[in-house]
Scaffold this motif. Sequence first.
Motif, mmCIF file in Angstrom:
data_model
loop_
_atom_site.group_PDB
_atom_site.id
_atom_site.type_symbol
_atom_site.label_atom_id
_atom_site.label_comp_id
_atom_site.label_asym_id
_atom_site.label_seq_id
_atom_site.Cartn_x
_atom_site.Cartn_y
_atom_site.Cartn_z
ATOM 1 N N THR A 196 6.297 -0.748 8.717
ATOM 2 C CA THR A 196 5.113 -0.455 7.891
ATOM 3 C C THR A 196 5.141 0.985 7.372
ATOM 4 O O THR A 196 4.844 1.223 6.205
ATOM 5 C CB THR A 196 3.806 -0.687 8.682
ATOM 6 O OG1 THR A 196 3.890 0.039 9.908
ATOM 7 C CG2 THR A 196 3.576 -2.146 8.974
ATOM 8 N N THR A 197 5.539 1.897 8.225
ATOM 9 C CA THR A 197 5.580 3.283 7.772
ATOM 10 C C THR A 197 6.547 3.459 6.602
ATOM 11 O O THR A 197 6.270 4.190 5.650
ATOM 12 C CB THR A 197 5.998 4.205 8.930
ATOM 13 O OG1 THR A 197 5.124 3.994 10.026
ATOM 14 C CG2 THR A 197 5.952 5.665 8.508
ATOM 15 N N SER A 198 7.680 2.748 6.697
ATOM 16 C CA SER A 198 8.687 2.916 5.646
ATOM 17 C C SER A 198 8.187 2.365 4.304
ATOM 18 O O SER A 198 8.733 2.704 3.271
ATOM 19 C CB SER A 198 9.986 2.220 6.053
ATOM 20 O OG SER A 198 9.839 0.823 5.943
ATOM 21 N N LEU A 199 7.160 1.519 4.345
ATOM 22 C CA LEU A 199 6.663 0.908 3.101
ATOM 23 C C LEU A 199 5.419 1.619 2.561
ATOM 24 O O LEU A 199 4.861 1.228 1.548
ATOM 25 C CB LEU A 199 6.339 -0.578 3.343
ATOM 26 C CG LEU A 199 7.547 -1.445 3.711
ATOM 27 C CD1 LEU A 199 7.107 -2.850 4.077
ATOM 28 C CD2 LEU A 199 8.556 -1.493 2.564
ATOM 29 N N ASN A 245 8.038 8.461 6.039
ATOM 30 C CA ASN A 245 8.412 7.148 5.495
ATOM 31 C C ASN A 245 9.907 7.069 5.208
ATOM 32 O O ASN A 245 10.546 6.052 5.461
ATOM 33 C CB ASN A 245 7.570 6.809 4.271
ATOM 34 C CG ASN A 245 7.607 7.917 3.236
ATOM 35 O OD1 ASN A 245 8.196 8.979 3.474
ATOM 36 N ND2 ASN A 245 6.985 7.685 2.097
ATOM 37 N N VAL A 246 10.489 8.181 4.747
ATOM 38 C CA VAL A 246 11.940 8.192 4.497
ATOM 39 C C VAL A 246 12.702 8.131 5.836
ATOM 40 O O VAL A 246 13.705 7.425 5.958
ATOM 41 C CB VAL A 246 12.343 9.438 3.691
ATOM 42 C CG1 VAL A 246 13.856 9.472 3.493
ATOM 43 C CG2 VAL A 246 11.622 9.462 2.362
ATOM 44 N N ASP A 271 1.296 9.998 1.243
ATOM 45 C CA ASP A 271 -0.101 10.428 1.346
ATOM 46 C C ASP A 271 -0.880 9.537 2.303
ATOM 47 O O ASP A 271 -1.697 10.002 3.085
ATOM 48 C CB ASP A 271 -0.773 10.385 -0.038
ATOM 49 C CG ASP A 271 -0.235 11.521 -0.897
ATOM 50 O OD1 ASP A 271 0.254 12.501 -0.291
ATOM 51 O OD2 ASP A 271 -0.275 11.402 -2.139
ATOM 52 N N GLU A 272 -0.598 8.245 2.209
ATOM 53 C CA GLU A 272 -1.295 7.305 3.079
ATOM 54 C C GLU A 272 -0.984 7.614 4.540
ATOM 55 O O GLU A 272 -1.846 7.534 5.417
ATOM 56 C CB GLU A 272 -0.876 5.880 2.714
ATOM 57 C CG GLU A 272 -1.767 4.827 3.351
ATOM 58 C CD GLU A 272 -1.299 3.423 3.020
ATOM 59 O OE1 GLU A 272 -0.792 3.202 1.903
ATOM 60 O OE2 GLU A 272 -1.430 2.554 3.895
ATOM 61 N N ILE A 273 0.269 7.978 4.806
ATOM 62 C CA ILE A 273 0.666 8.298 6.166
ATOM 63 C C ILE A 273 -0.074 9.512 6.669
ATOM 64 O O ILE A 273 -0.639 9.517 7.751
ATOM 65 C CB ILE A 273 2.196 8.549 6.229
ATOM 66 C CG1 ILE A 273 2.939 7.264 5.927
ATOM 67 C CG2 ILE A 273 2.588 9.097 7.598
ATOM 68 C CD1 ILE A 273 4.408 7.450 5.689
ATOM 69 N N TYR A 274 -0.142 10.538 5.833
ATOM 70 C CA TYR A 274 -0.807 11.771 6.268
ATOM 71 C C TYR A 274 -2.307 11.616 6.348
ATOM 72 O O TYR A 274 -2.982 12.369 7.032
ATOM 73 C CB TYR A 274 -0.412 12.944 5.375
ATOM 74 C CG TYR A 274 0.899 13.567 5.819
ATOM 75 C CD1 TYR A 274 0.912 14.495 6.872
ATOM 76 C CD2 TYR A 274 2.095 13.222 5.229
ATOM 77 C CE1 TYR A 274 2.095 15.042 7.306
ATOM 78 C CE2 TYR A 274 3.298 13.761 5.661
ATOM 79 C CZ TYR A 274 3.296 14.678 6.696
ATOM 80 O OH TYR A 274 4.458 15.213 7.131
ATOM 81 N N SER A 275 -2.851 10.612 5.652
ATOM 82 C CA SER A 275 -4.289 10.415 5.745
ATOM 83 C C SER A 275 -4.643 9.651 7.020
ATOM 84 O O SER A 275 -5.799 9.348 7.265
ATOM 85 C CB SER A 275 -4.804 9.668 4.521
ATOM 86 O OG SER A 275 -4.369 8.332 4.572
#
Lengths: 290, 313, 362
Positions: free
Chosen positions: A37-40, A255-256, A44-48
């Motif tokens: 999920t993180t890779s997709l 994500n990368v 910004d979504e991850i950091y939020s």
Amino acid sequence: MATKSLARQQMLGRLFIYSALILLALYYLMPLWVMVTTSLKPLDEIYSGSFIGLPQEITFEAWSKAWSGACIGTECTGLRPYFVNSIMMVVPAVLLSTGLGALNGYVLTKWRFKGANLVFGMMLFGCFLPYQAVILPMAQVLGRLGLSGSIPGLVLVHTVYGICFTSLFFRNYFITIPDELTKAAQIDGAGFFRIFLSIMLPAALPIIVVSCIWQFTQVWNDFLFGVSFTSGSDTPITVALNNIVNVTTGRKQYNVDMASAMIAAIPTLLVYVVAGRYFVRGLTAGAVKG
Amino acid sequence: MTDISQSAAVPGTAPQRPAATLSARLARWLPRLVMAPSFLVVLIGVYLFIAWTLWISLSSSAMLPRYDFVGLEQYVRLWNTPRWHTAVINLFLFTGLFLAVTIALGLLMAILLDQNIRAEGVLRTVYLYPMALSFIVTGTAWKWVLNPELGVEKVVQSWGWDTFAFDWITRPETAIYCVVIAAVWQSTGFAMAIFLAGLRGIDSSIIKAAQIEGASLPRIYASIIVPLLRPAFLSVIVLLSYISIKSFDLVLALTNAGPGGSTEMPSTFMFAYTFQRNQMGVGAASAIMMLMTVAAIIIPYLYSELREDTHGH
Amino acid sequence: MATLDINRVRKAYGNLEVLKEVNISVGDGEFLVLLGPSGCGKSTLLNIIAGLEDITGGEVLIGNRVVNDLPPKDRDIAMVFQSYALYPTMTVRQNIEFGMKIRGIPAEERAKATNAAAEMLQMTGLLDRKPSQLSGGQRQRVAMGRAIVRHPDLFLFDEPLSNLDAKLRVDMRTEIKRLHQRLGTTIVYVTHDQIEAMTLATKVAVMKGGVVQHFGPPQEVYDRPANTYVARFVGSPAMNIIPGWLLASDGVPTVAFDTPQGEAVVRGVPLSAETAHRFAGRDVLVGIRPEHFGLDPSGTVPVGVDVVEPTGPDTLIVFAAGGTEVVARLEPFDAQVGRQERFSVKAEKVVLFDPATETRLD
């Protein structure tokens, strides 16, 4: 009444077993779920703060960056060239070590010679060798052979130490094939190689698969040899992945990182899903007698 | 000369047979010839190289190998290095916890899975897949999961438990436990697979006999089945110890021996001193220490396994 | 077809001697059975004849040719193994043709030979199957077919019937006998089953501890066993060996032994005058086969019946004599435990052994 409460007790027991198993399964799946999920997700979504949830917006940007754009050191080539390196390393190493292991197992079981047990014991210890104890001389020798820092050098290293495992696999498999079979073939006039090619190898198909899968995962997943003997653009994918992840400059691109980890994991995961049965056999063969 | 040939003809000594032909002699040696190259590379790659490493560890080698002899100087230096002490303590701490948790969890999973579970195949696949991953991948994934700013800690806090703290990976006293968590996650499936194979090998009539005697299921497991798994325990303990001693990639990817060298292990120590700090002699000495530890566990194990093997035939 | 001579053959693994000076000779077309318990060296001897094991001393001659240093394929032999040793990945046809293929026999000829063998062994329908799809008896046939197509000088069978169930074993035994009668090839056959040895052999070599105990035609082995070991190994129930003594009497050799019911006397046992004279008044072991007892009110052996075991065609009576348990095989009669009977003995069938050496007295 008694039987009724017994049945209820049993049902509660089953309920407990199944919930325990399912909870465990969720625990084991969690890191994979998070990776995928993180890779997709966009960065910004991850950091939020979305960690465990599904991506609100699916993007393959991280994957394409990991594959062909991420920077390793100063080179921003992505994982692609390193993926190719790993393939170039794995294929010959797997074929060589499996072929030699098959021959060794055949000799060790069907053509026993004086001292064969000692030879086998010495090879067996090679399976449990902490490679730190041979890295320094190996680096020297590879240098003198002109193979240092190269993929052919890694092929050689993985073949040498892989032989120990593959010989064990084939030896333990061939020992279950009755000796009478080789005797019958000898009376039929077949020689050493004829018996090997016409009788033993065709009968050894399952263990060939086990050996190939084991060697494939071992060599693909290796990090120590890769990081010790190669550098720059010659490293296998595990080393490149570690380099990507350990980049410390700028905003961390989780994500990368996760997409890169997935790319490095997919070949062995694929093998595991397709041929898990053989994979488990390889693992348990480490318990010497299998 | 005649005396020799006569004594050879006496019955009960050497057999009298015409000299074997060249091709027959070749055929006799063929198996050994075929194995020779493999044996030779193992002899060199394992045994000669070990001796070579030993030699370096007894020399004053630093950035480049130097073949002089300084006795145990490098070993003295090694054992006077605080970082090595950390590494050894970590190794014992890590191995102890890793073994205990992996074995307990693996055995529990094997026993639960052995109860005629409907989706056994699927569950087994799920429990075992981490074993197919590279330790680097495992380390990368868990580094992300254990990340206190964005990982599990944040998730639990967002569920309303504001004071929840799970920042082990950033604290020197607790970071080693993070390595244990990731290593357990990766290896439990392996322990489970061996225990499950052991359970499947137990004659089910033993269980029936115990049931007829009125023993409860937990009782049967505790006093009959688990003792029967002794060989599986032995295999699991030995193989997991071996994994833990050589674990290198996981530590490197998860904590990079940090924070502040707090998760240093002998394997990372060896690598750092050999390739990064140009103290090859100390690195070699640490490698020999690792080898001796592994050998002390593995050689008795191999010996007992092989001896049983020959008894079996 | 060929003769087989085994001259002073020895085999040792280090200090362990498994064959000690074995001598056996059989003529062309004979059926030699090597009989003995496991570990007696019979399979080692067979492997030496086949060339699968090295020889430590002595010579093996097949058709008057020393084959000590010939590899198996050059010895003109074919072998059938206990586990059948069929190549698991090949079909029945490929199994049978494998040897011919190696010898470079053209495909047509191979097919012809295979079909002929298949017909002979009634397995034409099985040719395209894999060994795993065959029953035990069918695998046995394939193994025999593989041996037949070689047209060997010598057939070697290594316990070929041991893995079959009892009924099939009897059928296949007959089949092997028929095969021998039809082909007339010399056969060496290893077994631990004395009935197989009796029914199949023209010559039996009873082995124990790497030594041939008795080598001769089966009837001779049965009637006049060379020692008490052979006497006990061949025949079921085994020959009774009763401690007794030789009477010094009037030119007719006579033996006696004790039973709880009194002294038993057997007159006219076969023994040369010279031996009778030498052993007169001394202890001997009296060997009597169970079937050589008879129910006879005027018999000379007083018997107290201990156990009665009816088998259908016969009734076995167990009684005590000479301090051991003795079995008699009699025609069914109204036998009662505890009752006293009198038995007669066919004196001309009695075999005497020297108590010191346990070898036969003639």
